[in-house]
Design a protein around this motif. Structure first.
Motif, mmCIF file in Angstrom:
data_model
loop_
_atom_site.group_PDB
_atom_site.id
_atom_site.type_symbol
_atom_site.label_atom_id
_atom_site.label_comp_id
_atom_site.label_asym_id
_atom_site.label_seq_id
_atom_site.Cartn_x
_atom_site.Cartn_y
_atom_site.Cartn_z
ATOM 1 N N SER A 47 0.830 -1.202 0.000
ATOM 2 C CA SER A 47 0.000 0.000 0.000
ATOM 3 C C SER A 47 0.867 1.255 0.000
ATOM 4 O O SER A 47 0.577 2.231 -0.711
ATOM 5 C CB SER A 47 -0.927 -0.003 1.215
ATOM 6 N N VAL A 48 1.946 1.231 0.788
ATOM 7 C CA VAL A 48 2.860 2.370 0.822
ATOM 8 C C VAL A 48 3.520 2.567 -0.544
ATOM 9 O O VAL A 48 3.625 3.693 -1.050
ATOM 10 C CB VAL A 48 3.929 2.168 1.914
ATOM 11 N N VAL A 49 3.966 1.467 -1.141
ATOM 12 C CA VAL A 49 4.605 1.556 -2.461
ATOM 13 C C VAL A 49 3.617 2.077 -3.502
ATOM 14 O O VAL A 49 3.973 2.839 -4.400
ATOM 15 C CB VAL A 49 5.171 0.183 -2.872
ATOM 16 N N THR A 50 2.357 1.687 -3.375
ATOM 17 C CA THR A 50 1.334 2.168 -4.309
ATOM 18 C C THR A 50 1.161 3.677 -4.199
ATOM 19 O O THR A 50 1.073 4.378 -5.224
ATOM 20 C CB THR A 50 -0.008 1.478 -4.032
ATOM 21 N N PHE A 51 1.106 4.194 -2.969
ATOM 22 C CA PHE A 51 1.011 5.649 -2.784
ATOM 23 C C PHE A 51 2.217 6.350 -3.410
ATOM 24 O O PHE A 51 2.079 7.443 -3.978
ATOM 25 C CB PHE A 51 0.905 5.989 -1.300
ATOM 26 N N MET A 52 3.377 5.736 -3.301
ATOM 27 C CA MET A 52 4.572 6.315 -3.916
ATOM 28 C C MET A 52 4.465 6.310 -5.435
ATOM 29 O O MET A 52 4.853 7.270 -6.104
ATOM 30 C CB MET A 52 5.820 5.551 -3.455
ATOM 31 N N LYS A 53 3.943 5.230 -5.997
ATOM 32 C CA LYS A 53 3.782 5.143 -7.443
ATOM 33 C C LYS A 53 2.793 6.182 -7.970
ATOM 34 O O LYS A 53 2.925 6.670 -9.097
ATOM 35 C CB LYS A 53 3.305 3.737 -7.844
ATOM 36 N N LEU A 54 1.790 6.510 -7.154
ATOM 37 C CA LEU A 54 0.762 7.457 -7.575
ATOM 38 C C LEU A 54 1.084 8.887 -7.151
ATOM 39 O O LEU A 54 0.278 9.791 -7.397
ATOM 40 C CB LEU A 54 -0.591 7.041 -6.995
ATOM 41 N N SER A 55 2.236 9.064 -6.508
ATOM 42 C CA SER A 55 2.600 10.387 -6.022
ATOM 43 C C SER A 55 2.917 11.332 -7.185
ATOM 44 O O SER A 55 3.322 10.916 -8.266
ATOM 45 C CB SER A 55 3.808 10.280 -5.090
ATOM 46 N N ARG A 56 2.758 12.618 -6.934
ATOM 47 C CA ARG A 56 3.116 13.609 -7.953
ATOM 48 C C ARG A 56 4.605 13.909 -7.948
ATOM 49 O O ARG A 56 5.102 14.642 -8.806
ATOM 50 C CB ARG A 56 2.318 14.897 -7.748
ATOM 51 N N TYR A 57 5.319 13.375 -6.945
ATOM 52 C CA TYR A 57 6.765 13.592 -6.850
ATOM 53 C C TYR A 57 7.489 12.497 -7.630
ATOM 54 O O TYR A 57 7.349 11.302 -7.333
ATOM 55 C CB TYR A 57 7.218 13.600 -5.393
ATOM 56 N N ILE A 58 8.290 12.898 -8.581
ATOM 57 C CA ILE A 58 8.928 11.936 -9.482
ATOM 58 C C ILE A 58 9.934 11.054 -8.750
ATOM 59 O O ILE A 58 10.130 9.889 -9.105
ATOM 60 C CB ILE A 58 9.591 12.675 -10.666
#
Length: 241
Positions: free
Chosen positions: A45-56
């Motif tokens: 779930s944490v990795v998913t939030f990172m993948k969907l983040s606006r920060y490259i």
């Protein structure tokens, strides 16, 4: 009939039977698989939030994580956790004057290794499920002034779970099969117990065949549970013909 009687005596619950030990080992397999899967769910779930983040940078880190963990053999991950964890515990013990070897607990090693590996797959499942959520539903929640956390809890999470369950069921099957690799750390799960019984009785065929049956029973029960969960989450939706 005599052959069947001998087999039942071998894997049964009598004085010379291994049935109780095999069932206990099956419970251990199920336990480490569930703990590893839940750990993977949290980390995924944490990795998913990172993948969907606006920060490259976060997206790059998440993509690198999933690429590496899906490309590296799972056995190497288990070795890294076991020997790396043992080295860390040894260094920690050295601070208190202990100079012996401190082994990483086998169950903890299995939980962490299975969790880290499965998180790479679960994150892709969650990301695909999030992309399947209709944008209009999220826009409607924002239009009525719903704050981010209530919107996630009431709208995003239930919809993502609905689309993710089939993929999570497949990931669970992978975790269940990979749990057999944890036997190299000394954890007496189903495969390890079958090896011990086969070596003690010199009857490998019977015990490995029994292990196959027990794995299939767990897989069959798991498939029913995931289908039931999927049916519950799809309740109230219109199925397309």
């Amino acid at each position: 009939m005599e052959l069947i009687d001998r087999y039942l005596a071998l894997v049964g619950f009598g004085e010379t039977g291994w049935g109780a030990l095999l069932l206990s080992a099956s419970a251990m397999t199920l336990g480490v698989s569930v703990c590893g899967f839940l750990t993977g769910t949290l980390l995924g779930s944490v990795v998913t939030f990172m993948k969907l983040s606006r920060y490259i940078v976060l997206r790059w880190l998440a993509d690198g994580y999933t690429t590496v963990l899906r490309g590296v053999p799972d056995l190497l991950v288990i070795y890294l956790f076991y020997f790396g964890g043992s080295a860390f515990l040894g260094s920690l013990g050295g601070l208190f004057g202990y100079e012996g070897f401190i082994g990483m607990p086998a169950f903890l090693t299995g939980t962490l290794a299975l969790g880290v590996v499965s998180a790479a797959y679960q994150s892709e499942v969650f990301r695909g499920a999030f992309k399947s959520v209709a944008g209009g539903e999220l826009e409607a929640a924002s239009a009525v002034g719903m704050r981010p956390w209530p919107k996630f809890r009431r709208i995003v999470a239930p919809l993502v779970l609905r689309y993710a369950i089939p993929g999570l069921g497949n990931t669970w099957q992978l975790v269940l099969k990979e749990s057999a690799l944890i036997s190299i750390t000394g954890l007496v799960e189903l495969l390890r117990q079958s090896q011990i019984a086969a070596g003690s009785t010199r009857r490998p065929f019977e015990f490995y065949l029994t292990a196959i049956v027990l794995y299939l029973v767990i897989t069959w029960a798991s498939s029913i549970a995931f289908r039931h969960l999927e049916a519950r989450t799809m309740r109230g939706t219109r199925s397309s013909l």
